[in-house]
Design a protein around this motif. Sequence first.
Motif, PDB file in Angstrom:
ATOM      1  N   TRP A  97      -0.334  10.843  12.771  1.00  0.00           N
ATOM      2  CA  TRP A  97      -0.282  10.944  11.315  1.00  0.00           C
ATOM      3  C   TRP A  97       0.907  10.208  10.722  1.00  0.00           C
ATOM      4  CZ3 TRP A  97      -4.511  11.655   8.970  1.00  0.00           C
ATOM      5  CH2 TRP A  97      -5.521  12.451   9.512  1.00  0.00           C
ATOM      6  N   SER A  98       1.981  10.087  11.474  1.00  0.00           N
ATOM      7  CA  SER A  98       3.123   9.294  10.995  1.00  0.00           C
ATOM      8  C   SER A  98       2.744   7.829  10.893  1.00  0.00           C
ATOM      9  CB  SER A  98       4.319   9.466  11.933  1.00  0.00           C
ATOM     10  OG  SER A  98       4.785  10.794  11.929  1.00  0.00           O
ATOM     11  N   TYR A  99       2.095   7.318  11.932  1.00  0.00           N
ATOM     12  CA  TYR A  99       1.669   5.911  11.898  1.00  0.00           C
ATOM     13  C   TYR A  99       0.608   5.696  10.824  1.00  0.00           C
ATOM     14  CZ  TYR A  99       3.988   5.703  16.479  1.00  0.00           C
ATOM     15  OH  TYR A  99       4.885   5.771  17.515  1.00  0.00           O
ATOM     16  N   PHE A 100      -0.276   6.667  10.661  1.00  0.00           N
ATOM     17  CA  PHE A 100      -1.287   6.578   9.612  1.00  0.00           C
ATOM     18  C   PHE A 100      -0.614   6.472   8.234  1.00  0.00           C
ATOM     19  CE2 PHE A 100      -3.968   8.601   6.425  1.00  0.00           C
ATOM     20  CZ  PHE A 100      -5.182   7.962   6.598  1.00  0.00           C
ATOM     21  N   ALA A 101       0.429   7.266   8.025  1.00  0.00           N
ATOM     22  CA  ALA A 101       1.117   7.244   6.733  1.00  0.00           C
ATOM     23  C   ALA A 101       1.665   5.866   6.413  1.00  0.00           C
ATOM     24  CB  ALA A 101       2.246   8.280   6.714  1.00  0.00           C
ATOM     25  N   VAL A 102       2.295   5.225   7.393  1.00  0.00           N
ATOM     26  CA  VAL A 102       2.974   3.958   7.100  1.00  0.00           C
ATOM     27  C   VAL A 102       2.079   2.735   7.252  1.00  0.00           C
ATOM     28  CG1 VAL A 102       5.242   4.915   7.655  1.00  0.00           C
ATOM     29  CG2 VAL A 102       3.948   3.742   9.439  1.00  0.00           C
ATOM     30  N   THR A 103       0.903   2.896   7.879  1.00  0.00           N
ATOM     31  CA  THR A 103       0.032   1.729   8.048  1.00  0.00           C
ATOM     32  C   THR A 103      -1.226   1.780   7.188  1.00  0.00           C
ATOM     33  OG1 THR A 103      -1.111   2.729   9.943  1.00  0.00           O
ATOM     34  CG2 THR A 103       0.793   1.319  10.418  1.00  0.00           C
ATOM     35  N   GLU A 104      -1.803   2.960   7.003  1.00  0.00           N
ATOM     36  CA  GLU A 104      -3.056   3.085   6.269  1.00  0.00           C
ATOM     37  C   GLU A 104      -2.874   3.647   4.861  1.00  0.00           C
ATOM     38  OE1 GLU A 104      -6.062   2.053   7.281  1.00  0.00           O
ATOM     39  OE2 GLU A 104      -5.207   1.292   9.132  1.00  0.00           O
ATOM     40  N   LEU A 105      -2.127   4.731   4.740  1.00  0.00           N
ATOM     41  CA  LEU A 105      -1.988   5.388   3.438  1.00  0.00           C
ATOM     42  C   LEU A 105      -1.051   4.615   2.509  1.00  0.00           C
ATOM     43  CD1 LEU A 105      -3.044   8.024   2.098  1.00  0.00           C
ATOM     44  CD2 LEU A 105      -0.859   9.068   2.728  1.00  0.00           C
ATOM     45  N   GLU A 106       0.035   4.129   3.054  1.00  0.00           N
ATOM     46  CA  GLU A 106       1.040   3.438   2.247  1.00  0.00           C
ATOM     47  C   GLU A 106       0.640   2.010   1.896  1.00  0.00           C
ATOM     48  OE1 GLU A 106       4.986   1.361   3.583  1.00  0.00           O
ATOM     49  OE2 GLU A 106       5.300   3.531   3.564  1.00  0.00           O
ATOM     50  N   GLN A 107      -0.045   1.338   2.798  1.00  0.00           N
ATOM     51  CA  GLN A 107      -0.279  -0.107   2.658  1.00  0.00           C
ATOM     52  C   GLN A 107      -0.916  -0.502   1.331  1.00  0.00           C
ATOM     53  OE1 GLN A 107      -2.693  -3.303   2.275  1.00  0.00           O
ATOM     54  NE2 GLN A 107      -3.761  -1.696   3.398  1.00  0.00           N
ATOM     55  N   PRO A 108      -2.004   0.165   0.892  1.00  0.00           N
ATOM     56  CA  PRO A 108      -2.578  -0.236  -0.387  1.00  0.00           C
ATOM     57  C   PRO A 108      -1.663   0.026  -1.574  1.00  0.00           C
ATOM     58  CG  PRO A 108      -3.785   1.625   0.552  1.00  0.00           C
ATOM     59  CD  PRO A 108      -2.839   1.155   1.593  1.00  0.00           C
ATOM     60  N   LEU A 109      -0.821   1.050  -1.482  1.00  0.00           N
ATOM     61  CA  LEU A 109       0.114   1.314  -2.574  1.00  0.00           C
ATOM     62  C   LEU A 109       1.150   0.204  -2.680  1.00  0.00           C
ATOM     63  CD1 LEU A 109       0.701   5.131  -2.116  1.00  0.00           C
ATOM     64  CD2 LEU A 109      -0.848   3.986  -3.716  1.00  0.00           C
ATOM     65  N   TRP A 110       1.625  -0.255  -1.540  1.00  0.00           N
ATOM     66  CA  TRP A 110       2.590  -1.347  -1.560  1.00  0.00           C
ATOM     67  C   TRP A 110       1.922  -2.629  -2.048  1.00  0.00           C
ATOM     68  CZ3 TRP A 110       6.827  -2.779  -2.942  1.00  0.00           C
ATOM     69  CH2 TRP A 110       7.554  -3.860  -2.430  1.00  0.00           C
ATOM     70  N   SER A 111       0.656  -2.805  -1.739  1.00  0.00           N
ATOM     71  CA  SER A 111      -0.072  -3.951  -2.285  1.00  0.00           C
ATOM     72  C   SER A 111      -0.094  -3.889  -3.808  1.00  0.00           C
ATOM     73  CB  SER A 111      -1.508  -3.981  -1.750  1.00  0.00           C
ATOM     74  OG  SER A 111      -1.526  -4.282  -0.372  1.00  0.00           O
ATOM     75  N   ILE A 112      -0.309  -2.703  -4.353  1.00  0.00           N
ATOM     76  CA  ILE A 112      -0.287  -2.543  -5.807  1.00  0.00           C
ATOM     77  C   ILE A 112       1.095  -2.884  -6.355  1.00  0.00           C
ATOM     78  CG2 ILE A 112      -0.403  -0.836  -7.671  1.00  0.00           C
ATOM     79  CD1 ILE A 112      -2.616   0.562  -6.004  1.00  0.00           C
ATOM     80  N   GLY A 113       2.124  -2.335  -5.706  1.00  0.00           N
ATOM     81  CA  GLY A 113       3.489  -2.602  -6.165  1.00  0.00           C
ATOM     82  C   GLY A 113       3.837  -4.077  -6.129  1.00  0.00           C
ATOM     83  N   LYS A 114       3.464  -4.735  -5.053  1.00  0.00           N
ATOM     84  CA  LYS A 114       3.778  -6.166  -4.932  1.00  0.00           C
ATOM     85  C   LYS A 114       3.083  -6.982  -6.011  1.00  0.00           C
ATOM     86  CE  LYS A 114       2.664  -6.418  -0.548  1.00  0.00           C
ATOM     87  NZ  LYS A 114       2.448  -6.962   0.820  1.00  0.00           N
ATOM     88  N   HIS A 115       1.815  -6.661  -6.267  1.00  0.00           N
ATOM     89  CA  HIS A 115       1.042  -7.498  -7.190  1.00  0.00           C
ATOM     90  C   HIS A 115       1.161  -7.041  -8.644  1.00  0.00           C
ATOM     91  CE1 HIS A 115      -0.652 -10.080  -4.101  1.00  0.00           C
ATOM     92  NE2 HIS A 115      -0.663  -8.993  -3.346  1.00  0.00           N
ATOM     93  N   ARG A 116       1.876  -5.919  -8.855  1.00  0.00           N
ATOM     94  CA  ARG A 116       2.215  -5.519 -10.220  1.00  0.00           C
ATOM     95  C   ARG A 116       3.572  -6.067 -10.647  1.00  0.00           C
ATOM     96  NH1 ARG A 116       1.010   0.945 -11.013  1.00  0.00           N
ATOM     97  NH2 ARG A 116      -1.257   0.828 -11.245  1.00  0.00           N
ATOM     98  N   PHE A 117       4.566  -5.949  -9.719  1.00  0.00           N
ATOM     99  CA  PHE A 117       5.925  -6.263 -10.169  1.00  0.00           C
ATOM    100  C   PHE A 117       6.848  -6.858  -9.114  1.00  0.00           C
ATOM    101  CE2 PHE A 117       5.801  -1.757  -8.947  1.00  0.00           C
ATOM    102  CZ  PHE A 117       6.817  -1.690  -8.015  1.00  0.00           C
ATOM    103  N   ALA A 118       6.617  -6.634  -7.848  1.00  0.00           N
ATOM    104  CA  ALA A 118       7.613  -7.023  -6.846  1.00  0.00           C
ATOM    105  C   ALA A 118       7.599  -8.509  -6.519  1.00  0.00           C
ATOM    106  CB  ALA A 118       7.423  -6.205  -5.573  1.00  0.00           C
TER     107      ALA A 118
END
Length: 205
Positions: A97-118
Amino acid sequence: MSISLHGSGRSRSFRALWALEELRLDFTYVPIDFRAGDARSPAYLKLNPGSKVPTLVDDGRALTESGAILAWLGDRYGDGALVPRAGTWARACYDRWSYFAVTELEQPLWSIGKHRFALPRDWRVPAMLETAPKEFARATALLSEGLGEQPWILGETFTFADVLLIHTLEWAKRFEVPAAEANLDAYRLRGLARPGYQRALARLG
């Protein structure tokens, strides 16, 4: 023992801050102001050449990556309570579940952050803002099934895997793409109500 955590607000570094507060360790919190250039200073780059947060310094040794920091803190200082001991089935599930958090759950959110503002404007892909929420929904469906009616992801016992997962669910809420599943929202709120979470939040002022 000398511990310091270099972090910034409720970024990924908040996971390490929360973990330290759960353990009730004595540590120094060092805020990193990206706009002021703190992360690009020569001194900080020696600790974290990627100029990101979090960075944990434990007796002069620097460690980066939030998942690794939580595993280290739990193994070193948690006596098997917040990170299950290596070689147990509970540890295998914790790692899953730790790996799931940082590879599957987080990844699309960071994609949003990158393509919104980062990212620089000419690097951003507007279509990612349509695709990433769908990826996130697929991940939350899996997490919802894995959690079921349990209070925490491994069952009755809170662990640092919950820190990683709940922080990410809270991140999603701030990004206005919250998990649709009722059990995940209740799970998120249980985590936010923990005294360790509240102490970490208070550290930020």
